[in-house]
Design an enzyme around this catalytic site. Structure first.
Site, PDB file in Angstrom:
ATOM      1  CB  ALA A   1      -8.991  31.219   6.199  1.00  0.00           C
TER       2      ALA A   1
ATOM      3  CG  ASP B   1       2.051  27.083  -4.669  1.00  0.00           C
ATOM      4  OD1 ASP B   1       1.933  26.553  -3.549  1.00  0.00           O
ATOM      5  OD2 ASP B   1       1.333  26.805  -5.643  1.00  0.00           O
TER       6      ASP B   1
END
Length: 463
Positions: A193, A260
């Site tokens: 996205a 992360d």
């Protein structure tokens, strides 16, 4: 141990866990009965926390507010062994706080408390001074951008230029639509996205994926462009060709912090001289671990090894191995080693060890462990392949990979009946011998060694 500088937005993740079985009489909203509370490190701090879990030394650089959340945040970082000398206090802002409310293991709402203003001139100078001081000491840099005010365009480009000047690997987890902000980085890790939004290109085909990554490489000068594709894995370019590294199938409970985990594990793998494909495989395995847990979870090296090595049922993490061994009362024999380039001498040694008891457990040095012990040119064979080869031997019952320099933690946990080492340990201290009921030394079969095999290959190649 690799030293990594993580710079970016620091976020405190606060969780309220409970159950919701009724609506409020005040308004048509659910009422949560809180059963548990937890506070986690988020944003760039979660990247740092992931790296610490993967046995890296981490220096964290960012800002927190002059408030209770900030004080607790710094205290938690120190508890995790993360260097906080680059964490600055900004008296003009609050510590960024994301509160997630979870009922029956489903997140029902998130409440954000934050100030996104850019850093003032004094904080920018102090931050850059810290980075300049550390840049020669560290092995790599991660920029974790959550668009909370720390990494503006100018500061990001200044850091990338500094890292490149000192020939340091620099990876960026991007945010926003302007990717010129990250130009000349070693690698960036947008998801589908994010990359679609930045390039105004729908990534719905092989051709468009390839085109998007080429734009990152040619327009923004990203050395190793890639895109994360959720359940479809990671796509990247290799010699101009699109390569897809498929995800590892696992039940998904929570994707919080998965990005992360990906950038942390990619960085560490690349710093360990892994290829981009190998690094993506490692990152996919790490992500598979964390999405199977709730909250900003961590992946240990042992959990990742289990995912990567799950092709053989004999290869187990220590926790699972202990559970398995508890179910029987047989005599346990333990030995350990690198077993790099498995040969007849190894097989003979392991057969003799197995004959001493009922269950033979082999502790296998991880790739990182071997590099520390034998140098950067070793191992020749990856831990995944070494573990599989050992597990394929009929005399070996279980293989457990360990990342430390010695197997003392394994021996402490297993408390084997018999500890086995090679006869070259005669008159030497055998680590963990006091924890076993008996220690036995076994003669190696003469004429077989990994070093001899390597030398023979060199001579043959030179001839």
């Amino acid at each position: 141990m690799k030293k990594i500088l993580v710079i970016g937005d620091l976020i405190a993740d606060y969780y309220l866990w409970g159950k919701s079985e009724r609506l409020s009489p005040e308004a048509p909203v659910p009422v949560l009965e809180v059963k548990k509370e937890s506070k986690n490190l988020g944003g760039a701090a979660n990247v740092a926390n992931n790296l610490t879990s993967l046995k890296a030394k981490v220096f964290l650089c960012g800002v927190v507010g002059d408030d209770l959340e900030g004080k607790h945040f710094i205290s938690t970082l120190k508890t995790r062994g993360i260097d906080t000398s680059g964490v600055l206090i900004d008296k003009t802002r609050c510590t960024t706080l994301k509160t997630r409310i979870i009922a029956q293991n489903q997140q029902i709402v998130r409440v954000d408390k934050e100030i996104k203003d850019p850093l003032n001139a004094d904080l920018r100078k102090n931050l850059l001074d810290f980075i300049a001081e550390k840049i020669q000491e560290i092995d790599g840099v991660i920029l974790s951008d959550y668009n909370k005010g720390v990494l503006d365009f100018e500061l990001t480009q200044t850091i990338i230029t500094l890292a490149n000047k000192h020939h340091k690997l620099i990876l960026c987890d991007p945010k926003g639509k302007d990717y010129s902000k990250y130009s000349h980085a070693s690698l960036i890790t947008p998801n589908r996205a994010e990359l679609e939004q930045a390039l105004h290109l729908k990534l719905d085909s092989h051709a468009n994926l390839s085109k998007a990554l080429q734009i990152l490489q040619e327009t923004y000068h990203i050395a190793m462009p890639l895109v994360t594709l959720s359940e479809q894995g990671i796509a990247f370019l290799e010699k101009g060709e699109l390569v897809n590294c498929p995800t590892i199938a696992k039940e998904v409970y929570d994707v919080t912090g998965a990005g992360d985990t990906v950038i942390a594990s990619l960085t560490l793998s690349l710093l360990e001289s892994k290829s981009l494909k190998e690094a993506c495989e490692f990152a996919n395995a790490a992500a598979a671990v964390v999405v199977g847990k709730m909250g900003s979870a961590l992946a240990s090296l042992e959990e990742i090894a289990l995912i990567l090595n799950q092709t053989h049922p004999k290869i187990l993490p220590l926790e699972k191995l202990l559970e398995t061994l508890e179910r029987n009362q047989q005599k346990i024999v333990f030995t350990n080693g690198c077993f790099d380039i498995l040969h007849k001498g190894h097989a003979s040694y392991l057969q003799k060890a197995k004959a001493l008891g009922d269950i033979l457990v082999v502790g296998l040095n991880s790739d990182n462990s071997i590099k520390r012990l034998k140098g950067d040119k070793r191992p020749i064979v990856s831990e995944k392949d070494r573990a599989f080869l050992l597990a394929s031997l009929s005399c070996v019952d279980y293989v457990v990979v360990f990342g430390e320099d010695t197997p003392i933690k394994l021996i402490q946990a297993l408390k084997p009946d018999i500890l086995v080492k090679g006869a070259d340990y005669l008159n030497k201290e055998v680590i963990g011998s006091e924890l076993a009921k008996e220690t036995r030394l076994i003669e190696f079969e003469e004429g077989y060694s990994t070093s001899a095999i390597i030398e023979k290959i060199k001579r043959t190649h030179n001839d």
